[in-house]
Scaffold this motif. Structure first.
Motif, PDB file in Angstrom:
ATOM      1  N   GLU A 156      -3.789  -3.686   4.956  1.00  0.00           N
ATOM      2  CA  GLU A 156      -3.020  -3.258   3.788  1.00  0.00           C
ATOM      3  C   GLU A 156      -3.412  -4.032   2.532  1.00  0.00           C
ATOM      4  OE1 GLU A 156       1.289  -4.370   2.998  1.00  0.00           O
ATOM      5  OE2 GLU A 156       1.484  -2.286   3.625  1.00  0.00           O
ATOM      6  N   ALA A 157      -3.478  -5.344   2.618  1.00  0.00           N
ATOM      7  CA  ALA A 157      -3.793  -6.154   1.437  1.00  0.00           C
ATOM      8  C   ALA A 157      -5.196  -5.861   0.940  1.00  0.00           C
ATOM      9  CB  ALA A 157      -3.651  -7.641   1.769  1.00  0.00           C
ATOM     10  N   VAL A 158      -6.134  -5.676   1.868  1.00  0.00           N
ATOM     11  CA  VAL A 158      -7.507  -5.376   1.456  1.00  0.00           C
ATOM     12  C   VAL A 158      -7.571  -4.034   0.741  1.00  0.00           C
ATOM     13  CG1 VAL A 158      -9.850  -5.002   2.290  1.00  0.00           C
ATOM     14  CG2 VAL A 158      -8.426  -6.760   3.336  1.00  0.00           C
TER      15      VAL A 158
ATOM     16  N   LEU B 211      10.334   4.290  -9.532  1.00  0.00           N
ATOM     17  CA  LEU B 211      11.297   4.378  -8.434  1.00  0.00           C
ATOM     18  C   LEU B 211      10.604   4.709  -7.116  1.00  0.00           C
ATOM     19  CD1 LEU B 211      14.279   4.277  -7.650  1.00  0.00           C
ATOM     20  CD2 LEU B 211      14.422   6.725  -8.186  1.00  0.00           C
ATOM     21  N   LEU B 212       9.622   5.603  -7.167  1.00  0.00           N
ATOM     22  CA  LEU B 212       8.869   5.933  -5.960  1.00  0.00           C
ATOM     23  C   LEU B 212       8.081   4.713  -5.454  1.00  0.00           C
ATOM     24  CD1 LEU B 212       7.496   9.480  -6.876  1.00  0.00           C
ATOM     25  CD2 LEU B 212       9.116   8.937  -5.052  1.00  0.00           C
ATOM     26  N   GLY B 213       7.519   3.934  -6.372  1.00  0.00           N
ATOM     27  CA  GLY B 213       6.805   2.726  -5.967  1.00  0.00           C
ATOM     28  C   GLY B 213       7.712   1.741  -5.278  1.00  0.00           C
TER      29      GLY B 213
ATOM     30  N   VAL C  79       9.558  -0.546  -0.086  1.00  0.00           N
ATOM     31  CA  VAL C  79      10.610  -0.854   0.891  1.00  0.00           C
ATOM     32  C   VAL C  79      10.297  -0.211   2.231  1.00  0.00           C
ATOM     33  CG1 VAL C  79      13.045  -0.504   1.445  1.00  0.00           C
ATOM     34  CG2 VAL C  79      12.376  -1.171  -0.868  1.00  0.00           C
ATOM     35  N   ARG C  80       9.851   1.048   2.176  1.00  0.00           N
ATOM     36  CA  ARG C  80       9.491   1.744   3.412  1.00  0.00           C
ATOM     37  C   ARG C  80       8.297   1.064   4.091  1.00  0.00           C
ATOM     38  NH1 ARG C  80      10.758   4.089   7.943  1.00  0.00           N
ATOM     39  NH2 ARG C  80       9.251   5.680   8.635  1.00  0.00           N
ATOM     40  N   GLY C  81       7.337   0.612   3.311  1.00  0.00           N
ATOM     41  CA  GLY C  81       6.186  -0.071   3.885  1.00  0.00           C
ATOM     42  C   GLY C  81       6.556  -1.369   4.575  1.00  0.00           C
ATOM     43  N   ARG C  82       7.483  -2.134   3.973  1.00  0.00           N
ATOM     44  CA  ARG C  82       7.922  -3.378   4.609  1.00  0.00           C
ATOM     45  C   ARG C  82       8.660  -3.104   5.914  1.00  0.00           C
ATOM     46  NH1 ARG C  82       9.032  -4.975  -0.733  1.00  0.00           N
ATOM     47  NH2 ARG C  82      11.247  -4.473  -0.485  1.00  0.00           N
ATOM     48  N   GLN C  83       9.454  -2.017   5.909  1.00  0.00           N
ATOM     49  CA  GLN C  83      10.170  -1.665   7.137  1.00  0.00           C
ATOM     50  C   GLN C  83       9.190  -1.305   8.248  1.00  0.00           C
ATOM     51  OE1 GLN C  83      12.757   1.489   5.860  1.00  0.00           O
ATOM     52  NE2 GLN C  83      14.290   0.099   4.993  1.00  0.00           N
ATOM     53  N   ARG C  84       8.148  -0.581   7.894  1.00  0.00           N
ATOM     54  CA  ARG C  84       7.140  -0.226   8.887  1.00  0.00           C
ATOM     55  C   ARG C  84       6.370  -1.457   9.363  1.00  0.00           C
ATOM     56  NH1 ARG C  84       3.343   4.355   6.788  1.00  0.00           N
ATOM     57  NH2 ARG C  84       2.501   3.982   8.881  1.00  0.00           N
ATOM     58  N   ALA C  85       6.109  -2.387   8.425  1.00  0.00           N
ATOM     59  CA  ALA C  85       5.401  -3.604   8.812  1.00  0.00           C
ATOM     60  C   ALA C  85       6.233  -4.440   9.766  1.00  0.00           C
ATOM     61  CB  ALA C  85       5.043  -4.411   7.572  1.00  0.00           C
TER      62      ALA C  85
ATOM     63  N   ARG D 253       0.829  -1.210   0.000  1.00  0.00           N
ATOM     64  CA  ARG D 253       0.000   0.000   0.000  1.00  0.00           C
ATOM     65  C   ARG D 253       0.865   1.262   0.000  1.00  0.00           C
ATOM     66  NH1 ARG D 253      -1.974   3.318   4.114  1.00  0.00           N
ATOM     67  NH2 ARG D 253      -3.916   4.409   3.597  1.00  0.00           N
ATOM     68  N   THR D 254       1.937   1.260   0.770  1.00  0.00           N
ATOM     69  CA  THR D 254       2.793   2.447   0.811  1.00  0.00           C
ATOM     70  C   THR D 254       3.419   2.718  -0.550  1.00  0.00           C
ATOM     71  OG1 THR D 254       3.289   1.972   3.136  1.00  0.00           O
ATOM     72  CG2 THR D 254       4.730   3.522   2.008  1.00  0.00           C
ATOM     73  N   GLY D 255       3.885   1.660  -1.212  1.00  0.00           N
ATOM     74  CA  GLY D 255       4.431   1.830  -2.555  1.00  0.00           C
ATOM     75  C   GLY D 255       3.399   2.321  -3.537  1.00  0.00           C
ATOM     76  N   LEU D 256       2.167   1.814  -3.385  1.00  0.00           N
ATOM     77  CA  LEU D 256       1.077   2.265  -4.249  1.00  0.00           C
ATOM     78  C   LEU D 256       0.834   3.757  -4.082  1.00  0.00           C
ATOM     79  CD1 LEU D 256      -1.484   1.635  -6.070  1.00  0.00           C
ATOM     80  CD2 LEU D 256      -2.710   1.385  -3.915  1.00  0.00           C
ATOM     81  N   LEU D 257       0.729   4.211  -2.846  1.00  0.00           N
ATOM     82  CA  LEU D 257       0.450   5.628  -2.604  1.00  0.00           C
ATOM     83  C   LEU D 257       1.600   6.507  -3.076  1.00  0.00           C
ATOM     84  CD1 LEU D 257      -1.192   5.429   0.936  1.00  0.00           C
ATOM     85  CD2 LEU D 257      -2.314   5.602  -1.283  1.00  0.00           C
TER      86      LEU D 257
END
Length: 392
Positions: free
Chosen positions: A379-381, A357-359, A364-370, A302-306
């Protein structure tokens, strides 16, 4: 576009008369979208394809017959009629002779090919097919049709330059939007003959039906997005009945239609052609990375998507505003101002790779937060709601 064409056909030249035509045409489009819905829009688009194909083919045959079916003769006449015979047929002439000319050509091709395929109303149309095989078959038909249209439009553009001439086209409309109608009037013996009048009327109907179908499709897509994604899921958290959601779509279509009319009236007299390329560039920079990454990269979250959607859209709009298509010269939105700090007219060359690149960085940032326990459980939903992709 439809309002200006209608005013020109009626012989109305004043700004007030053109604005009245814009309001009337806009009101007709709103009523059509509300009454017809997706089924009515589909029928209109089918009729548009048939009418446009026949009209463009007949007009192209008239143009080629004028020059004895010789492409070389047509090219030479178009170069002379353009007013710049030495530069007209050079591929980078419209982008200048600076070092950014080849980059603009590459960016233009990249943006048009990728962006046109990811326009929201195109994605919505493909998503409505029954299965994957039907979607692929429909896409192949669409590619062939677009290729044929591109060839026909190139010939008609050359014919307008050769038979009408750039001075006449610019005198009627500096943006060149009247070139096809002027070309139809110059063919088949001129607008005073029966054949010329018939051809002019057919081209005018084609312009009107095309704009009606395209605007109806885009309005319906925007309304469905606002009603389904924003209101039904983001605001009401999925607790909205189907009947109420359909009613919300109708109100949203009315809202977008009214706002569109107001913007069109306010933009009367301004050169807003850059908005067409901006829309394609945003689709290529915001929608394309979301689709590609969600389909082919399991690490996309989700973070990469946004980051890719909002970052790509913001970067594209920002670069376009400081490009030479908005200010700094004649034929731009602000011809008397110059804040064209970027030399690129086609910003997709920068914004599309940056969005991917932003995605990646956002994922990567989203996985770190997870991993740190800060990522939400839904997130998946939310990814599936936003993109329609399976996020196992």
């Amino acid at each position: 576009g439809a309002g200006a064409a209608t005013a020109m056909l009626l012989g109305l030249t004043s700004a007030g008369a053109q604005q009245i035509c814009i309001v009337l045409i806009g009101a007709l489009m709103i009523a059509y979208t509300l009454a017809g819905g997706m089924k009515g829009t589909s029928l209109m688009q089918i009729a548009k394809v048939v009418l446009t194909t026949v009209t463009l083919a007949v007009t192209t045959l008239f143009v080629l017959s004028k020059f004895h079916w010789s492409p070389s003769e047509l090219l030479s006449a178009a170069a002379q009629g353009s007013g710049h015979p030495a530069d007209y047929l050079r591929s980078t002439s419209q982008f200048g002779v600076t070092a950014s000319g080849p980059l603009n050509i590459a960016g233009l091709h990249l943006t048009v090919v990728l962006g046109a395929a990811c326009m929201p109303h195109m994605i919505m149309r493909i998503n409505a097919t029954s299965d994957g095989a039907t979607a692929r078959r429909s896409t192949r038909y669409a590619l062939v049709t677009v290729g044929i249209y591109s060839i026909l439009l190139a010939i008609l553009g050359l014919g307008a330059a050769a038979l009408v001439g750039a001075p006449v086209i610019s005198a009627v409309n500096p943006n060149g939007q009247a070139s096809l109608l002027l070309l139809a009037g110059a063919l088949a013996g001129g607008p005073s003959t029966t054949a010329g009048l018939t051809l002019t009327t057919a081209v005018a109907c084609t312009v009107f039906v095309t704009v009606l179908a395209v605007v109806a499709g885009i309005t319906l897509t925007a309304a469905a997005t606002l009603a389904h994604d924003v209101h039904a899921h983001a605001v009401r958290r999925g607790r909205l009945s189907e009947a109420k959601e359909v009613r919300t779509v109708r109100w949203a279509a009315l809202l977008f239609g009214v706002v569109g009319i107001l913007l069109a009236v306010g933009a009367q007299g301004y050169n807003v052609q850059f908005l067409s390329m901006l829309a394609v560039a945003v689709a290529a920079s915001a929608v394309l990375p979301a689709l590609v990454c969600s389909l082919f990269w399991r690490g996309y979250n989700r973070t990469g998507l946004l980051w890719s959607v909002y970052g790509g859209a913001g970067l594209t709009i920002g670069l376009q505003l400081i490009s030479p298509t908005v200010s700094g010269g004649p034929g731009t939105l602000f011809p008397h101002l110059d804040f064209a700090w970027s030399p690129l007219q086609s910003v997709g060359l920068v914004s599309i790779p940056a969005s991917f690149l932003l995605g990646w960085a956002g994922s990567v940032r989203g996985r770190q937060r997870a991993e740190a326990g800060h990522e939400v459980d839904q997130e998946a939903v939310e990814l599936r709601v936003l993109t329609g992709a399976d996020a196992d």
